[in-house]
Enzyme design. Sequence first.
Site, mmCIF file in Angstrom:
data_model
loop_
_atom_site.group_PDB
_atom_site.id
_atom_site.type_symbol
_atom_site.label_atom_id
_atom_site.label_comp_id
_atom_site.label_asym_id
_atom_site.label_seq_id
_atom_site.Cartn_x
_atom_site.Cartn_y
_atom_site.Cartn_z
ATOM 1 N N ASP A 106 44.292 35.546 31.638
ATOM 2 C CA ASP A 106 44.055 34.147 31.315
ATOM 3 C C ASP A 106 44.893 33.731 30.101
ATOM 4 O OD1 ASP A 106 42.317 31.759 31.786
ATOM 5 O OD2 ASP A 106 41.706 32.151 29.727
ATOM 6 N N GLU A 143 48.971 54.413 32.980
ATOM 7 C CA GLU A 143 48.218 55.666 32.791
ATOM 8 C C GLU A 143 47.371 55.983 34.014
ATOM 9 O OE1 GLU A 143 45.574 54.973 29.504
ATOM 10 O OE2 GLU A 143 47.227 54.623 28.116
HETATM 11 C C1 NOJ Z 1 42.676 28.949 32.207
HETATM 12 C C2 NOJ Z 1 41.569 29.061 33.196
HETATM 13 O O1 NOJ Z 1 42.104 29.090 34.492
HETATM 14 C C3 NOJ Z 1 40.674 27.868 32.953
HETATM 15 O O2 NOJ Z 1 39.705 27.716 33.957
HETATM 16 C C4 NOJ Z 1 40.036 28.026 31.592
HETATM 17 O O3 NOJ Z 1 39.275 26.870 31.309
HETATM 18 C C5 NOJ Z 1 41.101 28.203 30.510
HETATM 19 N N1 NOJ Z 1 42.130 29.120 30.886
HETATM 20 C C6 NOJ Z 1 40.470 28.703 29.231
HETATM 21 O O4 NOJ Z 1 40.083 30.038 29.359
#
Ligand code: NOJ
Length: 545
Positions: A204, A255
């Site tokens: 993310d 790993e």
């Molecule tokens: C991207 C994620 O796809 C989204 O849903 C989220 O709100 C933001 N990152 C923050 O983590």
Amino acid sequence: MHSTTPWWRSAVIYQVYIRSFADGNGDGVGDIAGLRSRLPYLEQLGVDALWINPWYKSPMADGGYDVADFREVDPLFGTVTDAEQLIAEAHRHGIRIIPDIVPNHTSDQHTWFQAALAAGPGSPERERYIFRPGRGPDGAEPPNDWVSCFGGPAWTRLPDGEWYLHLYAPEQPDLNWQHPDVHADFESILRFWFSRGVDGFRIDVAHGLVKDPELPDLPPLLDSADGPRHHIQHPHWDRDEVHAIYRTWRKVADEFEGDRCFVAEAWADTPERLAAYVRPGGLHTAFNFDFLMASWDAKDLRAVIDDSLAMLHAVGAPATWVLSNHDVMRHTSRYARKTVARWVPNERYQPEGNVDLELGTRRARAAALLMLALPGGAYLYQGDELGLPEVEDLPESVLQDPIWERSGHTDHGRDGCRVPLPWSGQSAPFGFSPENAPAEPWLPQPANWGERSVEAQTGDESSMLELYRTALRIRRENPALGDGTMTWLDAPSGVLSFRRDPGFVCVVNLSTEPYRLPDHTSILLASGPVTSGLLAPHQAAWLAA
Ligand code: NOJ
């Protein structure tokens, strides 16, 4: 086929937005038990892997992207043991599992943040996050002018006077990636889940971890609307220093036995900048959001395809293609606008224009065949295979996305693409919850979604579901598809036509005129009826040629 190349170079990965996929315990929220019960469906659909949105312990201020403990599964979804059983069972179905990892921020309920709050200004506990005094008289102004992606300032002030940074909601404080504890803990979290059998991670906000240590104000915006795209050195997005983190993560993945892989959610200014994430020794793949953002226009799509392939080829990485996810309006609805302008994330969640879902569906069918014929891997978002539209008329009282509140009720946010899936039956919850516990789903489903359920579409050769099933079967069987190269064939403007060797041609008609298919021995699949060799507007065909 594809046995000599790693699976992730060709994989079709299905995104499971877990709270909306299938509810196993009858509380109206999707969970691991529900997902396990639907593994046969996913195997039959023909996908190679699942990317599962965060299942970790979370107060759910941002649908689980506010993680309180990465080594626990939230009770809403199940337990770590349930997750282990899911991983093992999915593997028996020939399906790999890729959870999300959220390294840019934690929940404000994470023990580290709670310790930082308790320890006060100047304490070592605060150094794991980004705390600063304010500016102006009494420090009443935020430390800089950064803005939250969900609206409003990126800083919140505490009663003790200090401010902390959150590029998303205030419940999601940003971690300080200059701190060794942060590096060590995430490497340990990766090992925790890799040793439980996961096949990779979706990272993310992969482009956001490193901030300019000076925390300067934002640079002035360069207007690049009509010119070539260019990169602006930004104080917190896509900084060069971020790649060192991923080189270490790659070593951690290596790993473990088997081909473990990472996919970066990285938003970069240019394809070159995106390709930097997947250089040798770095991450394996990255989402190609340029494809998702492209307008429904042959020239635009072709340019995106060419640029992506060229940049990724230069670093030896495969492309990935994606049309929808849990953050953007579903593509059936984007394409339902007569003119589909380039999609601008965060700025325009509700594009203007009349909604013609029949048109959107025709285009979505054609887009699926285009995407699945391109070299590399592809991502499907749950419900793409059912042709689900965005639910654009959710009552404001049910909205849960923090964007709705943070935007001061000007942006309805992303709930419209997160509505629980319809599986069967003619009334809500359409088989989303168990028959003996038909709870109200956490977001209401449109009354007519029975028509779009898995049950309703199964066996109907004209349905979106059967189109996807057939396309995925052909893709698995045909050695020309997946990883590899492509060659454009001559075609009039408005038509995309390309060859994959051996013996495969994909034609997509984005023009307003019927197009005569090039020479072929047979039509393998078409997104709509082909009569007298003519491909109608907004249709695509796969040919043996
Ligand atoms: C991207 C994620 O796809 C989204 O849903 C989220 O709100 C933001 N990152 C923050 O983590």
